[in-house]
Scaffold this motif. Sequence first.
Motif, PDB file in Angstrom:
ATOM      1  N   THR A  54       0.887  -1.174   0.000  1.00 38.28           N
ATOM      2  CA  THR A  54       0.000   0.000   0.000  1.00 38.28           C
ATOM      3  C   THR A  54       0.922   1.222   0.000  1.00 38.28           C
ATOM      4  OG1 THR A  54      -0.018   0.464   2.380  1.00 38.28           O
ATOM      5  CG2 THR A  54      -1.575  -1.207   1.561  1.00 38.28           C
ATOM      6  N   PRO A  55       0.359   2.394  -0.310  1.00 37.63           N
ATOM      7  CA  PRO A  55       1.163   3.588  -0.065  1.00 37.63           C
ATOM      8  C   PRO A  55       1.397   3.680   1.436  1.00 37.63           C
ATOM      9  CG  PRO A  55      -0.849   4.104  -1.279  1.00 37.63           C
ATOM     10  CD  PRO A  55      -0.986   2.711  -0.797  1.00 37.63           C
ATOM     11  N   ILE A  56       2.428   4.401   1.832  1.00 33.92           N
ATOM     12  CA  ILE A  56       2.568   4.642   3.275  1.00 33.92           C
ATOM     13  C   ILE A  56       1.846   5.954   3.563  1.00 33.92           C
ATOM     14  CG2 ILE A  56       4.548   3.209   3.779  1.00 33.92           C
ATOM     15  CD1 ILE A  56       6.341   5.618   3.244  1.00 33.92           C
ATOM     16  N   TYR A  57       1.136   5.976   4.671  1.00 27.53           N
ATOM     17  CA  TYR A  57       0.173   7.053   4.928  1.00 27.53           C
ATOM     18  C   TYR A  57       0.811   8.210   5.682  1.00 27.53           C
ATOM     19  CZ  TYR A  57      -2.789   3.336   3.380  1.00 27.53           C
ATOM     20  OH  TYR A  57      -3.331   2.335   2.612  1.00 27.53           O
ATOM     21  N   TYR A  58       0.489   9.413   5.246  1.00 23.36           N
ATOM     22  CA  TYR A  58       0.914  10.585   6.007  1.00 23.36           C
ATOM     23  C   TYR A  58       0.219  10.541   7.352  1.00 23.36           C
ATOM     24  CZ  TYR A  58       2.763  12.813   1.766  1.00 23.36           C
ATOM     25  OH  TYR A  58       3.480  13.111   0.648  1.00 23.36           O
ATOM     26  N   VAL A  59       0.962  10.921   8.389  1.00 26.18           N
ATOM     27  CA  VAL A  59       0.381  10.798   9.728  1.00 26.18           C
ATOM     28  C   VAL A  59      -0.090  12.151  10.259  1.00 26.18           C
ATOM     29  CG1 VAL A  59       1.586   8.677  10.352  1.00 26.18           C
ATOM     30  CG2 VAL A  59       2.703  10.882  10.747  1.00 26.18           C
TER      31      VAL A  59
ATOM     32  N   PRO B 147      -6.289   7.783  10.751  1.00 27.09           N
ATOM     33  CA  PRO B 147      -6.733   7.035   9.578  1.00 27.09           C
ATOM     34  C   PRO B 147      -8.241   7.170   9.352  1.00 27.09           C
ATOM     35  CG  PRO B 147      -6.050   5.547  11.361  1.00 27.09           C
ATOM     36  CD  PRO B 147      -5.689   6.936  11.781  1.00 27.09           C
ATOM     37  N   HIS B 148      -8.625   7.349   8.104  1.00 28.02           N
ATOM     38  CA  HIS B 148     -10.050   7.433   7.782  1.00 28.02           C
ATOM     39  C   HIS B 148     -10.391   6.310   6.809  1.00 28.02           C
ATOM     40  CE1 HIS B 148      -9.161   9.246   3.835  1.00 28.02           C
ATOM     41  NE2 HIS B 148      -8.260   9.974   4.466  1.00 28.02           N
ATOM     42  N   VAL B 149     -11.660   6.211   6.475  1.00 32.42           N
ATOM     43  CA  VAL B 149     -12.081   5.043   5.693  1.00 32.42           C
ATOM     44  C   VAL B 149     -11.462   5.052   4.289  1.00 32.42           C
ATOM     45  CG1 VAL B 149     -14.234   6.073   4.841  1.00 32.42           C
ATOM     46  CG2 VAL B 149     -14.096   3.602   5.172  1.00 32.42           C
ATOM     47  N   GLY B 150     -11.113   6.242   3.790  1.00 36.42           N
ATOM     48  CA  GLY B 150     -10.487   6.320   2.463  1.00 36.42           C
ATOM     49  C   GLY B 150      -9.114   5.688   2.446  1.00 36.42           C
ATOM     50  N   THR B 151      -8.322   5.946   3.485  1.00 33.78           N
ATOM     51  CA  THR B 151      -6.990   5.333   3.506  1.00 33.78           C
ATOM     52  C   THR B 151      -7.091   3.862   3.924  1.00 33.78           C
ATOM     53  OG1 THR B 151      -6.708   6.377   5.673  1.00 33.78           O
ATOM     54  CG2 THR B 151      -5.591   7.403   3.829  1.00 33.78           C
ATOM     55  N   ALA B 152      -8.055   3.566   4.806  1.00 30.37           N
ATOM     56  CA  ALA B 152      -8.232   2.161   5.198  1.00 30.37           C
ATOM     57  C   ALA B 152      -8.584   1.316   3.969  1.00 30.37           C
ATOM     58  CB  ALA B 152      -9.338   2.048   6.243  1.00 30.37           C
TER      59      ALA B 152
ATOM     60  N   VAL C 162      10.347  14.625   0.517  1.00 29.74           N
ATOM     61  CA  VAL C 162       9.670  13.515   1.194  1.00 29.74           C
ATOM     62  C   VAL C 162       9.339  12.362   0.237  1.00 29.74           C
ATOM     63  CG1 VAL C 162       7.401  14.609   0.990  1.00 29.74           C
ATOM     64  CG2 VAL C 162       7.795  12.960   2.796  1.00 29.74           C
ATOM     65  N   TRP C 163       9.064  12.648  -1.022  1.00 31.93           N
ATOM     66  CA  TRP C 163       8.727  11.548  -1.928  1.00 31.93           C
ATOM     67  C   TRP C 163       9.953  10.710  -2.299  1.00 31.93           C
ATOM     68  CZ3 TRP C 163       4.381   9.167  -3.235  1.00 31.93           C
ATOM     69  CH2 TRP C 163       3.171   9.821  -2.968  1.00 31.93           C
ATOM     70  N   PHE C 164      11.149  11.349  -2.361  1.00 33.00           N
ATOM     71  CA  PHE C 164      12.342  10.540  -2.650  1.00 33.00           C
ATOM     72  C   PHE C 164      12.542   9.561  -1.503  1.00 33.00           C
ATOM     73  CE2 PHE C 164      16.726   9.293  -2.802  1.00 33.00           C
ATOM     74  CZ  PHE C 164      16.998   9.197  -4.155  1.00 33.00           C
TER      75      PHE C 164
ATOM     76  N   VAL D 281      -2.099   2.044  -5.345  1.00 26.11           N
ATOM     77  CA  VAL D 281      -2.011   3.475  -5.036  1.00 26.11           C
ATOM     78  C   VAL D 281      -3.300   4.144  -5.478  1.00 26.11           C
ATOM     79  CG1 VAL D 281       0.497   3.516  -5.358  1.00 26.11           C
ATOM     80  CG2 VAL D 281      -0.971   4.175  -7.261  1.00 26.11           C
ATOM     81  N   GLY D 282      -3.659   5.226  -4.790  1.00 29.39           N
ATOM     82  CA  GLY D 282      -4.803   6.011  -5.244  1.00 29.39           C
ATOM     83  C   GLY D 282      -4.421   6.756  -6.514  1.00 29.39           C
ATOM     84  N   LYS D 283      -5.428   7.113  -7.296  1.00 27.21           N
ATOM     85  CA  LYS D 283      -5.139   7.754  -8.585  1.00 27.21           C
ATOM     86  C   LYS D 283      -4.409   9.088  -8.411  1.00 27.21           C
ATOM     87  CE  LYS D 283      -9.799   9.681  -8.708  1.00 27.21           C
ATOM     88  NZ  LYS D 283     -11.094   9.729  -9.385  1.00 27.21           N
ATOM     89  N   ASP D 284      -4.554   9.707  -7.215  1.00 29.76           N
ATOM     90  CA  ASP D 284      -3.886  10.994  -6.995  1.00 29.76           C
ATOM     91  C   ASP D 284      -2.382  10.861  -6.847  1.00 29.76           C
ATOM     92  OD1 ASP D 284      -4.763   9.551  -4.715  1.00 29.76           O
ATOM     93  OD2 ASP D 284      -4.313  11.226  -3.402  1.00 29.76           O
ATOM     94  N   ILE D 285      -1.891   9.675  -6.551  1.00 31.76           N
ATOM     95  CA  ILE D 285      -0.438   9.552  -6.386  1.00 31.76           C
ATOM     96  C   ILE D 285       0.157   8.586  -7.412  1.00 31.76           C
ATOM     97  CG2 ILE D 285      -0.428  10.235  -3.945  1.00 31.76           C
ATOM     98  CD1 ILE D 285      -0.113   7.246  -3.250  1.00 31.76           C
ATOM     99  N   LEU D 286      -0.558   8.457  -8.517  1.00 32.16           N
ATOM    100  CA  LEU D 286      -0.077   7.557  -9.567  1.00 32.16           C
ATOM    101  C   LEU D 286       1.212   8.082 -10.189  1.00 32.16           C
ATOM    102  CD1 LEU D 286      -0.700   5.042 -11.215  1.00 32.16           C
ATOM    103  CD2 LEU D 286      -1.898   6.498 -12.842  1.00 32.16           C
TER     104      LEU D 286
ATOM    105  N   GLY E 101      -3.541   1.953 -10.074  1.00 30.75           N
ATOM    106  CA  GLY E 101      -4.101   3.246  -9.643  1.00 30.75           C
ATOM    107  C   GLY E 101      -5.607   3.114  -9.437  1.00 30.75           C
ATOM    108  N   HIS E 102      -6.018   2.981  -8.181  1.00 27.98           N
ATOM    109  CA  HIS E 102      -7.454   2.784  -7.924  1.00 27.98           C
ATOM    110  C   HIS E 102      -8.156   4.119  -7.724  1.00 27.98           C
ATOM    111  CE1 HIS E 102      -7.088   3.670  -3.664  1.00 27.98           C
ATOM    112  NE2 HIS E 102      -6.075   2.810  -3.565  1.00 27.98           N
ATOM    113  N   GLY E 103      -9.494   4.055  -7.681  1.00 27.02           N
ATOM    114  CA  GLY E 103     -10.288   5.270  -7.511  1.00 27.02           C
ATOM    115  C   GLY E 103     -10.410   5.650  -6.042  1.00 27.02           C
TER     116      GLY E 103
ATOM    117  N   LYS F 286     -13.968  13.409  -2.626  1.00 29.33           N
ATOM    118  CA  LYS F 286     -13.085  12.423  -2.008  1.00 29.33           C
ATOM    119  C   LYS F 286     -13.180  12.487  -0.487  1.00 29.33           C
ATOM    120  CE  LYS F 286      -8.122  11.479  -1.796  1.00 29.33           C
ATOM    121  NZ  LYS F 286      -6.879  12.200  -1.598  1.00 29.33           N
ATOM    122  N   VAL F 287     -13.337  11.349   0.141  1.00 30.57           N
ATOM    123  CA  VAL F 287     -13.246  11.305   1.602  1.00 30.57           C
ATOM    124  C   VAL F 287     -11.783  11.573   1.949  1.00 30.57           C
ATOM    125  CG1 VAL F 287     -13.393   9.816   3.624  1.00 30.57           C
ATOM    126  CG2 VAL F 287     -15.043   9.551   1.768  1.00 30.57           C
ATOM    127  N   SER F 288     -11.532  12.593   2.750  1.00 31.71           N
ATOM    128  CA  SER F 288     -10.132  12.890   3.043  1.00 31.71           C
ATOM    129  C   SER F 288     -10.001  13.527   4.404  1.00 31.71           C
ATOM    130  CB  SER F 288      -9.559  13.827   1.983  1.00 31.71           C
ATOM    131  OG  SER F 288      -9.959  15.158   2.253  1.00 31.71           O
TER     132      SER F 288
END
Length: 677
Positions: A9-14, A18-23, A225-227, A254-259, A286-288, A296-298
């Motif tokens: 999975t992507p690693i989640y920003y803290v 956690p919300h249902v979108g990242t779960a 941070v992305w490197f 990965v979500g489509k936003d970080i493809l 790249g999922h929705g 987007k739930v965020s």
Amino acid sequence: MSGRFYVTTPIYYVNASPHVGTAYTTVVADALARYHRLRGDETFFLTGTDEHGLKLQTEAEKQGMTPQAFVDSMSERFRALLPKLLLTPDDFIRTTQARHEARVQHWWARCREAGDIYLGAWEGLYCVACEEMYTEKELLPGGLCPVHERPVGRVQEESYFFRMSRYADRLLAYYKRRPEAVRPETRLNEVVSFIEGGLRDLSISRTSFTWGIPVPGDPKHVMYVWFDALFNYLTAVEDQGRAGRFWPPDVQLVGKDILRFHAVYWPAFLMSAGFEDDALPRTVWGHGWLVTGGKKVSKTRAGGGVSRGTTDAVRLADALGADALRYFLLREVSFGQDGEWSVPALVGRVRAELTETVGNLLNRALPFLAKHFDGLVPVPGEPTDVDRALEAAAESAARGAAEAWGEPAPHRALEHTIELARAGNKYFDESAPWKLAKSGDLARLATVIYHVLEVVRQVSLALWPATPSKSDALRAQLGLEPMAGHVGADLWPHTWGGLASGTKVAPGSPVFPRYDAQQEAQIFAALDVSADDGAEEKAPPAKAEPPPAKKAEKAPEKPVNDAPPPPPITYDELMAKVDLRVGRVKTAERIPRKDRLLKLTVDLGEPTGPRTIIAGIATAYAPEALVERQVVVVANLPPRDFGGGLVSHGMLLAASTADGLTLATFEKDAAPGTRVK
Ligand code: MSP
């Protein structure tokens, strides 16, 4: 199968809980990992948290904490979610761990040795929430970030750059040769056109803040941070000494936003660090998004407002239970596309498919064992054509579900599995075991009950990637051990007859939640969902998963409505309050991205012409099948706004059966608008 499978999975920003979108992503990854474990594959599943960068430094300052103390406490929330959602990663990585920092510095040095890192000046427009640079033309009107819809900042500082431009041709050639490296196909097209548009060199260090991994040899710079973050996928398997077995990853979700980060920057970094093409990740998927009301739930933008209820993953897991939440996320969202998040829709789906279809099947069969077979799975006789048809349905469901899990398309895999449970219920109805018991035909009864229980066993296995604890509970009632994958052993239900005759069954309380009206109200209250929110998406009235003991011998009825009946009213009150009319459907169409809804126009004989009615019947009726059909319409409900310009001016009456929804209609032709009484 028996191969190996590495899923990330992507690693989640803290910066928030956690919300249902990242779960969602982690649930999909866990289900895929479990599927592969079931198939005997050696499996590695990685998730974790992304803990560096300006965003986190700023958030820590706001909270009056040191960055380290802040990320420690927040990362713990993500880790604590794992058992709550039955998530079983093989490693949980944190980018602030020493094992990661040392390795990223190593990869930086490799890229620099390859001549791909140089010092320059960085100037441009930056969204801190994305941790990404934008050009003017990429911004929304008003200079807003296209993802977060918030103002971007102008930045200027000395920075190290990565020669991204150098990798455009190799990336294009690579994707031409291996188009499956980015999926689904539409996302590949986006990636390719982004690369074809020209790749700018990428700023990969910062001097304006300190919360990051120091650049080797120039510690006033910290890494972008992305490197830092992307290399986590290598750190974990290397640290565990399993890179030789598991590198490269099979599926990176990965979500489509970080493809773009995963399909352009990441392979370019790897190429620079010396990885050949065949050592690049095999598929970036790249999922929705999970959305509420189209948004987007965020965590940086409130989900759908209070009436939609909380999106906090821990609260949802506590109120709904892990299996129900997992099942809904996997089943509801057509994998790859956006999916609507809604607690009422979840309750409806779990009730219709798990309680009334899967749980019900087991509960209908068990009483016959206690009464006629000493609680032991009976020995089936020679199969008849009907039995063989069920066996064939099971084989085709297992094949279809396996293919879909392999895609991956969890929603289709689960559809195949539920379809089998539906076939099992139909078989039960048609075989009428209560009549066999009454007439004393125990030989045939044994065959029928065996077939039903074997279907339940197969369904419990095929559901295990999605609903592990409920699957194990079903298995326990069948007298079977909990599922556990064994490397090298393919436990998928490929063939009929895995349930051993003579197994002692252990009936217990119903496995799936009943979600009657009262429980439903409690759940909604616990999750701040307003009572009518999503009501259109709810399955029809609550029905019980009948307790097994009461079902013996009688023709097991269809599920009944166990909600307490409303108080009596007089005929006059009925006529004064409820306006039921004959309607005739004139047109019917699907609604994009609303899988359960159909948009109908229905003639009620009104001079104003047919009314628009939005009905939650898309899973039961093809639109073409409805045109010119007579329906019963509740005609005096206030208009209901479904968002996106969809307003419903009435409701159709329908009932839910084990085979799905069925609309109320008339035996003879009745003129549109006729009052129903
Ligand atoms: N830290 C980066 C990822 C680095 S990977 C090397 C990041 N973190 S994030 O926490 O903002 O997002 C993590 C993932 O969660 C992304 O794939 C994102 O698409 C996903 N989701 C966040 N909200 C989501 C929904 N509402 N629905 C589905 N996925 C969602 O980006």
